[in-house]
Design an enzyme around this catalytic site. Structure first.
Site, PDB file in Angstrom:
ATOM      1  N   GLU A   1     -10.694  48.771  77.789  1.00 31.71           N
ATOM      2  CA  GLU A   1     -10.201  47.488  76.989  1.00 31.71           C
ATOM      3  C   GLU A   1     -11.266  47.033  76.433  1.00 31.71           C
ATOM      4  O   GLU A   1     -12.388  47.395  76.490  1.00 31.71           O
ATOM      5  CB  GLU A   1      -9.487  46.665  78.269  1.00 31.71           C
ATOM      6  CG  GLU A   1      -8.355  47.318  79.062  1.00 31.71           C
ATOM      7  CD  GLU A   1      -7.755  46.075  80.017  1.00 31.71           C
ATOM      8  OE1 GLU A   1      -6.800  46.604  80.714  1.00 31.71           O
ATOM      9  OE2 GLU A   1      -8.455  45.182  80.154  1.00 31.71           O
ATOM     10  N   PRO A   2     -10.859  45.749  75.746  1.00 31.77           N
ATOM     11  CA  PRO A   2     -11.846  45.419  74.900  1.00 31.77           C
ATOM     12  C   PRO A   2     -12.803  44.936  75.692  1.00 31.77           C
ATOM     13  O   PRO A   2     -14.014  44.602  75.472  1.00 31.77           O
ATOM     14  CB  PRO A   2     -11.222  44.237  74.096  1.00 31.77           C
ATOM     15  CG  PRO A   2      -9.797  44.746  73.824  1.00 31.77           C
ATOM     16  CD  PRO A   2      -9.563  45.679  75.146  1.00 31.77           C
TER      17      PRO A   2
ATOM     18  N   THR B   1      -8.104  57.867  72.750  1.00 30.45           N
ATOM     19  CA  THR B   1      -7.928  58.934  71.811  1.00 30.45           C
ATOM     20  C   THR B   1      -6.430  59.517  71.586  1.00 30.45           C
ATOM     21  O   THR B   1      -5.479  59.332  72.824  1.00 30.45           O
ATOM     22  CB  THR B   1      -8.671  60.118  72.495  1.00 30.45           C
ATOM     23  OG1 THR B   1     -10.192  59.808  72.467  1.00 30.45           O
ATOM     24  CG2 THR B   1      -8.508  61.420  71.798  1.00 30.45           C
TER      25      THR B   1
ATOM     26  N   ARG C   1     -33.186  81.137  54.939  1.00 31.49           N
ATOM     27  CA  ARG C   1     -34.110  80.290  54.160  1.00 31.49           C
ATOM     28  C   ARG C   1     -35.404  81.048  54.380  1.00 31.49           C
ATOM     29  O   ARG C   1     -36.135  81.412  55.049  1.00 31.49           O
ATOM     30  CB  ARG C   1     -33.962  79.079  54.839  1.00 31.49           C
ATOM     31  CG  ARG C   1     -34.886  78.189  54.394  1.00 31.49           C
ATOM     32  CD  ARG C   1     -34.597  77.449  52.806  1.00 31.49           C
ATOM     33  NE  ARG C   1     -35.202  76.170  52.536  1.00 31.49           N
ATOM     34  CZ  ARG C   1     -36.422  76.172  51.815  1.00 31.49           C
ATOM     35  NH1 ARG C   1     -36.797  77.349  51.326  1.00 31.49           N
ATOM     36  NH2 ARG C   1     -36.984  74.954  51.806  1.00 31.49           N
TER      37      ARG C   1
ATOM     38  N   GLN D   1     -43.141  80.513  64.410  1.00 31.55           N
ATOM     39  CA  GLN D   1     -43.202  80.316  65.765  1.00 31.55           C
ATOM     40  C   GLN D   1     -42.659  79.099  66.239  1.00 31.55           C
ATOM     41  O   GLN D   1     -41.890  78.881  67.097  1.00 31.55           O
ATOM     42  CB  GLN D   1     -44.500  80.448  66.232  1.00 31.55           C
ATOM     43  CG  GLN D   1     -44.813  82.002  66.459  1.00 31.55           C
ATOM     44  CD  GLN D   1     -46.194  82.249  67.133  1.00 31.55           C
ATOM     45  OE1 GLN D   1     -47.059  81.409  67.138  1.00 31.55           O
ATOM     46  NE2 GLN D   1     -46.391  83.557  67.168  1.00 31.55           N
TER      47      GLN D   1
ATOM     48  N   GLN E   1     -33.244  69.788  62.066  1.00 29.22           N
ATOM     49  CA  GLN E   1     -34.881  69.994  61.939  1.00 29.22           C
ATOM     50  C   GLN E   1     -35.088  71.449  61.274  1.00 29.22           C
ATOM     51  O   GLN E   1     -35.758  71.592  60.266  1.00 29.22           O
ATOM     52  CB  GLN E   1     -35.531  69.920  63.206  1.00 29.22           C
ATOM     53  CG  GLN E   1     -37.192  69.668  62.962  1.00 29.22           C
ATOM     54  CD  GLN E   1     -37.481  68.081  62.386  1.00 29.22           C
ATOM     55  OE1 GLN E   1     -36.496  67.340  62.349  1.00 29.22           O
ATOM     56  NE2 GLN E   1     -38.749  67.963  62.036  1.00 29.22           N
TER      57      GLN E   1
ATOM     58  N   GLY F   1     -34.447  71.506  57.899  1.00 24.45           N
ATOM     59  CA  GLY F   1     -35.227  70.679  57.149  1.00 24.45           C
ATOM     60  C   GLY F   1     -34.468  69.533  56.209  1.00 24.45           C
ATOM     61  O   GLY F   1     -33.377  68.822  56.709  1.00 24.45           O
TER      62      GLY F   1
ATOM     63  N   GLU G   1     -15.386  59.358  78.562  1.00 22.62           N
ATOM     64  CA  GLU G   1     -15.256  59.967  79.853  1.00 22.62           C
ATOM     65  C   GLU G   1     -16.811  59.515  80.750  1.00 22.62           C
ATOM     66  O   GLU G   1     -16.874  60.279  81.727  1.00 22.62           O
ATOM     67  CB  GLU G   1     -15.083  61.534  79.939  1.00 22.62           C
ATOM     68  CG  GLU G   1     -14.276  61.982  78.914  1.00 22.62           C
ATOM     69  CD  GLU G   1     -13.067  61.396  78.320  1.00 22.62           C
ATOM     70  OE1 GLU G   1     -12.615  60.248  79.187  1.00 22.62           O
ATOM     71  OE2 GLU G   1     -12.259  61.430  77.581  1.00 22.62           O
ATOM     72  N   GLY G   2     -17.190  58.375  80.478  1.00 19.69           N
ATOM     73  CA  GLY G   2     -18.445  57.980  81.394  1.00 19.69           C
ATOM     74  C   GLY G   2     -19.654  58.197  80.585  1.00 19.69           C
ATOM     75  O   GLY G   2     -20.163  59.344  80.241  1.00 19.69           O
TER      76      GLY G   2
END
Length: 392
Positions: free
Chosen positions: A128-129, A161, A274, A285, A342, A345, A369-370
């Site tokens: 609820e709000p 939902t 890439r 690495q 990352q 890039g 859900e918590g």
């Protein structure tokens, strides 16, 4: 009693079919889902025909009767595609079905299980709000109807939902000012969404997860019959909700692990294609470290999923384990999608690349859900309670 679910060979065939459907049908349609903020109707109908809305409903009532382990694998598989696809059926087969299974009368099961198995869409009205994790602050009320044996519901539910297109809601409401034991003031009601007095707000604009919709539910003197009370007994709503949330947390954990796998696969492909300094960045690495860390963490989440689901199928109390799995998997997914950006890039910050969407979509897993923080408290509380019980 152990829940064995669907025949193992039949289930494996179903998962193979589902994996093809995800890759050949759902992923190619993602651009359409994102552009229109909606799953195409023909795909929703296909998902209903495949039985996805009734995966956990017993076979005698028109469902597939999957065990928790099987259900989690289906969610994990579906979550490889855009989150909206899982979201549209997840409340049916997760929290709503769980509440019906754990709390409904035989008559309620006979009415609602066939309907959700056939594709009626459910939503779950707890937040609820002014209250979410704090049920003591729940303001939605259910008062006895002076004209009959039914109830009159008033209040507002928030962040629900599927609310904009749900056919039925499970609404938590206060039936007493306060009661003992704790939370016995909350009861659960099965409420068709076309009941007079119910309205929904406009779908909320969200950070991510396009095609999945949440909105407020407003209840203004909504009259429901006596048999709308889940289980026919007041004061049990919170118990049913919490048991259902165990199931919901498994679903979120399984989804987060599936989406993390999708993001990592995307990063591996990008790193291979890439080039920098004349060679694929996958040869570097520090890129490999990010890929390897992500692989390890996804594997850990998948192992947790298998364990907690097997425990659920054996009938164990999984509250702590389900909470731990949900926290780990959702936090893990956040770390994976961050690494994926990352790896991409500068391209990872652009909306034309999937990495940017993965990053936005994954953020909610740590909240609904918590929240991670509430679940930390819940896990610790039950650890301490168990210790006290064992050491008298």
């Amino acid at each position: 009693m152990a829940d064995t679910g669907m025949d193992a060979d039949v289930f494996e065939q179903f998962v193979e079919q589902l994996e093809r459907y995800v890759r050949e049908r759902l992923i190619p349609a993602e651009k359409d889902v994102i552009a229109n903020d909606k799953i195409p109707e023909d795909i929703v109908e296909e998902m209903k025909e495949m039985g996805l809305f009734g995966l956990t409903v017993p076979e005698d009532y028109g469902g597939a009767g999957l065990s928790t382990s099987q259900y989690a694998r289906v969610v994990n598989c579906m979550a490889y595609a855009a989150p909206a696809y899982r979201s549209i059926f997840s409340i049916n087969v997760g929290m709503f079905n769980s509440a019906i299974k754990n709390g409904a009368t035989d008559a309620q099961k006979a009415e609602w299980w066939p309907r959700i198995a056939a594709g009626e869409i459910a939503c779950f009205g707890l937040t609820e709000p002014g209250s979410g994790s704090d049920s003591a602050a729940m303001a939605t009320t259910a008062t006895p109807d002076p004209d009959g044996n039914g109830w009159i519901l008033n209040g507002t539910k928030r962040y629900i939902t599927n609310a904009p297109h749900a056919d039925v809601a499970l609404i938590m409401a206060r039936t007493e000012k306060e009661a003992l034991p704790k939370n016995a003031h909350v009861s659960a009601f099965i409420v068709p969404m076309d009941t007079p007095g119910i309205s929904t707000g406009n779908p909320d604009k969200k950070m991510g997860q396009e095609g999945s919709h949440i909105s407020d539910i407003m209840l203004d003197d909504v009259k429901v019959p006596g048999d709308a009370l889940l289980g026919g007994e007041t004061g049990k709503g919170f118990v049913f909700a919490m048991k259902s949330l165990d199931n919901g947390r498994i679903s979120v954990g399984a989804a987060a692990a599936g989406y993390a796998r999708r993001a990592l696969d995307s990063a591996v492909r990008y790193a291979t294609e890439r080039k920098a300094f004349g060679e694929p960045i996958a040869n570097f690495q520090l890129i490999q470290q990010m890929l390897a860390e992500s692989e390890m963490e996804i594997y850990a989440a998948e192992a947790m999923m298998k364990d907690v689901c097997e425990r659920a199928d054996r009938g164990e109390n999984i509250l702590r384990k389900a909470a731990a799995f949900k926290v780990f998997s959702s936090e893990m997914c956040g770390r994976v999608v961050d690494r994926v950006v990352q790896v991409y890039g500068g391209a990872g910050y652009l909306a034309e690349y999937d990495a940017e969407r993965f990053f936005r979509d994954a953020r909610i897993y740590r909240i609904y859900e918590g929240t991670t923080q509430i679940l930390y408290l819940q896990i610790a509380k039950h650890m301490l309670r168990d210790f006290a019980a064992q050491n008298g």
